[in-house]
Write an enzyme that holds these catalytic residues in place. Structure first.
Site, PDB file in Angstrom:
ATOM      1  N   MET A  43       0.791  -1.222   0.000  1.00  0.00           N
ATOM      2  CA  MET A  43       0.000   0.000   0.000  1.00  0.00           C
ATOM      3  C   MET A  43       0.822   1.270   0.000  1.00  0.00           C
ATOM      4  SD  MET A  43      -3.341   0.650   0.701  1.00  0.00           S
ATOM      5  CE  MET A  43      -3.098   1.661   2.151  1.00  0.00           C
ATOM      6  N   GLY A  44       2.117   1.146  -0.060  1.00  0.00           N
ATOM      7  CA  GLY A  44       2.928   2.343  -0.021  1.00  0.00           C
ATOM      8  C   GLY A  44       4.078   2.175   0.929  1.00  0.00           C
TER       9      GLY A  44
ATOM     10  N   VAL B 128       6.467   3.279   4.304  1.00  0.00           N
ATOM     11  CA  VAL B 128       6.295   3.737   5.683  1.00  0.00           C
ATOM     12  C   VAL B 128       7.596   4.375   6.148  1.00  0.00           C
ATOM     13  CG1 VAL B 128       5.658   3.048   8.016  1.00  0.00           C
ATOM     14  CG2 VAL B 128       4.680   1.838   6.068  1.00  0.00           C
TER      15      VAL B 128
ATOM     16  N   LYS C 211       2.630   6.691   6.672  1.00  0.00           N
ATOM     17  CA  LYS C 211       2.472   5.829   5.509  1.00  0.00           C
ATOM     18  C   LYS C 211       1.990   6.688   4.351  1.00  0.00           C
ATOM     19  CE  LYS C 211       0.957   1.234   4.882  1.00  0.00           C
ATOM     20  NZ  LYS C 211       0.123   0.157   5.377  1.00  0.00           N
TER      21      LYS C 211
ATOM     22  N   ASP D 174      -7.453  -7.755   6.345  1.00  0.00           N
ATOM     23  CA  ASP D 174      -6.158  -8.159   5.797  1.00  0.00           C
ATOM     24  C   ASP D 174      -5.219  -8.503   6.952  1.00  0.00           C
ATOM     25  OD1 ASP D 174      -4.194  -8.719   3.975  1.00  0.00           O
ATOM     26  OD2 ASP D 174      -3.670  -6.626   3.587  1.00  0.00           O
TER      27      ASP D 174
HETATM   28  P1  ATP Z   1       0.064  -4.053   3.686  1.00  0.00           P
HETATM   29  O1  ATP Z   1       0.190  -2.868   2.798  1.00  0.00           O
HETATM   30  O2  ATP Z   1      -0.754  -5.128   3.101  1.00  0.00           O
HETATM   31  O3  ATP Z   1      -0.317  -3.688   5.058  1.00  0.00           O
HETATM   32  P2  ATP Z   1       2.650  -4.624   4.795  1.00  0.00           P
HETATM   33  O4  ATP Z   1       2.059  -4.727   6.134  1.00  0.00           O
HETATM   34  O5  ATP Z   1       3.699  -5.598   4.417  1.00  0.00           O
HETATM   35  O6  ATP Z   1       1.523  -4.696   3.741  1.00  0.00           O
HETATM   36  P3  ATP Z   1       2.981  -1.829   5.254  1.00  0.00           P
HETATM   37  O7  ATP Z   1       1.762  -1.873   6.071  1.00  0.00           O
HETATM   38  O8  ATP Z   1       3.098  -0.803   4.193  1.00  0.00           O
HETATM   39  O9  ATP Z   1       3.275  -3.182   4.554  1.00  0.00           O
HETATM   40  O10 ATP Z   1       4.221  -1.669   6.220  1.00  0.00           O
HETATM   41  C1  ATP Z   1       5.550  -1.883   5.793  1.00  0.00           C
HETATM   42  C2  ATP Z   1       6.438  -2.112   6.987  1.00  0.00           C
HETATM   43  O11 ATP Z   1       6.595  -0.909   7.726  1.00  0.00           O
HETATM   44  C3  ATP Z   1       5.872  -3.088   7.968  1.00  0.00           C
HETATM   45  O12 ATP Z   1       6.188  -4.387   7.666  1.00  0.00           O
HETATM   46  C4  ATP Z   1       6.505  -2.646   9.275  1.00  0.00           C
HETATM   47  O13 ATP Z   1       7.746  -3.243   9.433  1.00  0.00           O
HETATM   48  C5  ATP Z   1       6.694  -1.167   9.085  1.00  0.00           C
HETATM   49  N1  ATP Z   1       5.657  -0.406   9.789  1.00  0.00           N
HETATM   50  C6  ATP Z   1       4.398  -0.170   9.393  1.00  0.00           C
HETATM   51  N2  ATP Z   1       3.723   0.579  10.282  1.00  0.00           N
HETATM   52  C7  ATP Z   1       4.584   0.831  11.291  1.00  0.00           C
HETATM   53  C8  ATP Z   1       4.488   1.578  12.540  1.00  0.00           C
HETATM   54  N3  ATP Z   1       3.350   2.180  12.903  1.00  0.00           N
HETATM   55  N4  ATP Z   1       5.567   1.624  13.329  1.00  0.00           N
HETATM   56  C9  ATP Z   1       6.709   1.004  12.958  1.00  0.00           C
HETATM   57  N5  ATP Z   1       6.854   0.297  11.820  1.00  0.00           N
HETATM   58  C10 ATP Z   1       5.824   0.201  10.980  1.00  0.00           C
HETATM   59 MG    MG Z   2       0.696  -3.450   6.781  1.00  0.00          MG
END
Ligand code: ATP
Ligand code: MG
Length: 629
Positions: A23-24, A26, A41, A144
């Site tokens: 989704m982008g 972080v 994000k 999800d």
């Molecule tokens: P999806 O987009 O399906 O949720 P995902 O969980 O793999 O996929 P993201 O949610 O974009 O990807 O997050 C990418 C990574 O960033 C995560 O795997 C995590 O390690 C880190 N991350 C996300 N949110 C936080 C947060 N609030 N604090 C610290 N790390 C974070």
């Molecule tokens: Mg995620």
């Protein structure tokens, strides 16, 4: 959109990248206004080209931001940053989610492909289930849930990430293909499959997702935590989908010997293909996890079950289950030291009738069969720390007992014969974690599990005689008198019961060869249970000659027939069960009488009761006064 360190998005300064998902990206960032470090994000641009969609996103983000639960990562805000307020400036507007920054690692990283200890898995699962329940209560569904979206903080707390995000990024329900999770944007095949592997069958089929879909995903994660293996992960997306729709993952017991049977059933209950058959709420799930967590310690030795039926004439009453501590009575036997006074804890708060209550194998959870208010009889679960009870969803059932392995013996379709106390029904077995009851035999009045949970003892009337059978079919005792409240000893070698002989009642024990003897003679019976070590039988009985005063005494009698007093209580007590650590489950019966006057022509009755328990004794000839006792 990759952002360099030092880039400013309005008040936010980018500090470092944290990771990227479907989704982008972080980033770790500082909110300059409050000097707070946050996670940002950056969402894909094309999601917001449509104004209506943007408005919806904003609305939902506000609900998400209102979620305040330790098991859910906080969403601070959803913001639109115009290109002009970017440093360096940009031509395009950015849409960002500002979240609580978490320190630690994702569950995916924490698992590292290995299984967890049962204790740790339960701890994390419990936290997750409570987080899910909190969100579901606000109508927010994750959609999800997967190990990538669950975060383990450095201090061991579980936080669910991206709550509701999948929903926000999807088009309206029903439009084709949009129900796939965010990672379908990803290019790495492993990522796609990893995500798919946690989706519920209904989501895979493109049907609307609800709270039960999250419960399925939760089940897949818990399965993985316990087994170290992904429940539905296959080589290709097509095979994975097929596994989700049609296959059950290998039994947990084949990959992990330490999983208690109750937990295995709980996981299976989450992973039911048909959402109707799953836990109906994360709240129920969390509740059951708490019970399983309590049972996962030492192996269970004994304490088993039975039920009783007894005439209760008219009137409504309140019944409370109480656990009375009298462990000192056992521990200090032989000493002459005074035991400490018992402590009580009330467990139920509704009006109705509790027929049978038993401790679950964890010694904390209480399972009981009751008819509350005007409702039909049902089996409920409660725990001492909660004033709530929840129905197990077994229709028209009361409880006989709970096995040490967490299986229930229930009475289905109870019916009462002409002699009102002869209440009986179909004996059926059903796992505490849920499922359909499996009927065994009909017309059973009492049933109790053997200490190993394999056999059942039953009491029923055959050819006009009451008889105890153990195991079912083998008659150990038969009498023309009434048998009440039979229970198997903790060692499984004796069955104790009341035999009501008209003017008096005796407590008898019978051994497995059918040899029986009387231990004590009483005026009336009021239920019995074995002490944890099997040396005494605990029973409640109305005090001799004191029925008007309504005093119940709780007594213990040894196998040699020696009685001792445990407790005197002003009121009618019923003994339901004794836990392995010596706590007692009691019912308090209270009958309430009400006097209501309905004047000629009036639509509603008027409360005429004075004090507690008013009886109408007379009415004056002018109809203006009543006489009551
Ligand atoms: P999806 O987009 O399906 O949720 P995902 O969980 O793999 O996929 P993201 O949610 O974009 O990807 O997050 C990418 C990574 O960033 C995560 O795997 C995590 O390690 C880190 N991350 C996300 N949110 C936080 C947060 N609030 N604090 C610290 N790390 C974070
Ligand atoms: Mg995620």
């Amino acid at each position: 959109m990759p952002l360099d360190t030092g880039t400013r998005l309005g008040p936010y300064e980018i500090l470092a990248p944290l990771g990227a998902g479907g989704m982008g990206e972080v980033f770790r960032a500082r909110d300059g206004r409050v000097d707070r470090i946050v996670a940002i994000k950056v969402l894909p641009q094309e999601l917001f080209e449509d104004a209506e969609r943007r408005a919806r996103f904003e609305r939902e983000a506000r609900i998400l931001a209102s979620l305040n639960h330790p098991g859910i990562a906080v969403l601070y805000s959803f913001e639109e940053i115009p290109g002009a307020s970017l440093v360096p400036p940009s031509a395009s507007t950015l849409h960002i989610l500002v979240m609580e920054l978490l320190e630690g690692e994702t569950l995916r990283a924490a698992l590292g492909g290995a299984k967890l200890s049962t204790k740790r898995a339960l701890d994390w699962a419990r936290q997750m289930a409570h987080g899910l329940a909190a969100a579901h209560e606000k109508g927010v569904i994750h959609r999800d849930l997967k190990p990538e979206n669950v975060f383990l903080t450095k201090d061991g707390r579980i936080k669910i990430l991206d709550f509701g995000l999948a929903k926000l990024t999807q088009a309206e329900e029903g439009s084709s293909g949009t129900n796939l999770p965010t990672q379908t944007r990803g290019t790495e095949p492993g990522v796609v499959m990893g995500t798919l592997g946690y989706m519920s069958p209904e989501q895979v089929k493109g049907k609307p997702a609800d709270a039960r879909s999250d419960i399925f995903s939760f089940g897949a994660i818990l399965y993985e935590m316990l087994s170290g293996q992904r429940a539905f992960h296959r080589e290709t997306a097509a095979e994975t989908i097929s596994a989700i729709l049609r296959e059950d993952p290998p039994d947990l017991s084949t990959t992990n010997q330490n999983v208690p049977p109750g937990l295995e059933r709980l996981v299976a209950h989450c992973l039911e293909k048909n959402p109707e058959q799953r836990f109906h709420s994360a709240h129920d799930l969390a509740f059951d996890l708490e019970s399983v967590a309590g049972t996962s310690g030492a192996p269970i030795a004994s304490v088993t079950l039975a039920s009783r039926a007894r005439p209760r004439l008219g009137a409504a009453f309140v019944l409370a289950g109480l656990a009375a501590a009298f462990a000192a009575g056992f521990v200090a036997r032989g000493f002459r030291a005074a035991p400490p006074p018992p402590a009580f804890k009330r467990l139920t708060f509704r009006r109705g009738m509790v027929w049978t209550a038993r401790f679950a194998p964890d010694g904390q959870t209480v399972v009981y069969g009751a008819g509350w208010e005007a409702n039909p009889m049902e089996v409920y679960l409660t725990r001492p720390e909660s004033p709530e009870s929840r129905p197990l969803g077994i229709a028209d059932a009361s409880l006989f007992g709970v096995s040490p392995t967490g299986e229930l013996a229930v009475m289905l379709h109870a019916h009462t014969s002409a002699r009102s106390y002869e209440r009986s029904g179909t004996l059926a077995r059903v796992p505490l974690a849920g499922g359909s009851p499996r009927p065994i035999i009909e017309d059973v009045r009492y049933a109790d599990w053997s200490p190993d949970g394999r056999e059942l003892m039953v009491e029923r009337i055959v050819a006009g005689k009451h008889r105890i059978e153990f195991p079912i079919g083998k008659v150990l005792y038969e009498t023309t008198f009434r048998i009440e409240s039979p229970r198997i000893s903790p060692r499984g070698d004796l069955i104790a019961f009341f035999e009501a002989k008209g003017d008096f009642t005796v407590i008898r024990v019978v051994d497995l060869a059918g040899k029986s003897r009387t231990l004590v003679t009483l005026l009336d019976w009021w239920n019995l249970a074995w002490s944890p070590d099997g040396s005494e039988i605990i029973y409640a009985a109305p005090e001799t000659g004191a029925s008007a005063a309504d005093v119940t005494s709780l007594q213990a009698v040894t196998l040699a027939g020696k009685s001792r007093l445990l407790l005197r209580f002003p009121g009618t007590l019923e003994l339901h069960d004794v836990s392995r650590d010596g706590r007692i489950l009691l019912g308090i019966l209270r009958f309430e009488y009400q006097l209501v006057g309905l004047a000629a022509g009036a639509k509603d009755g008027r409360e005429l009761s004075a004090l507690d328990g008013s009886w109408l004794s007379g009415l004056s000839s002018d109809g203006k006064s009543i006489l009551l006792t």
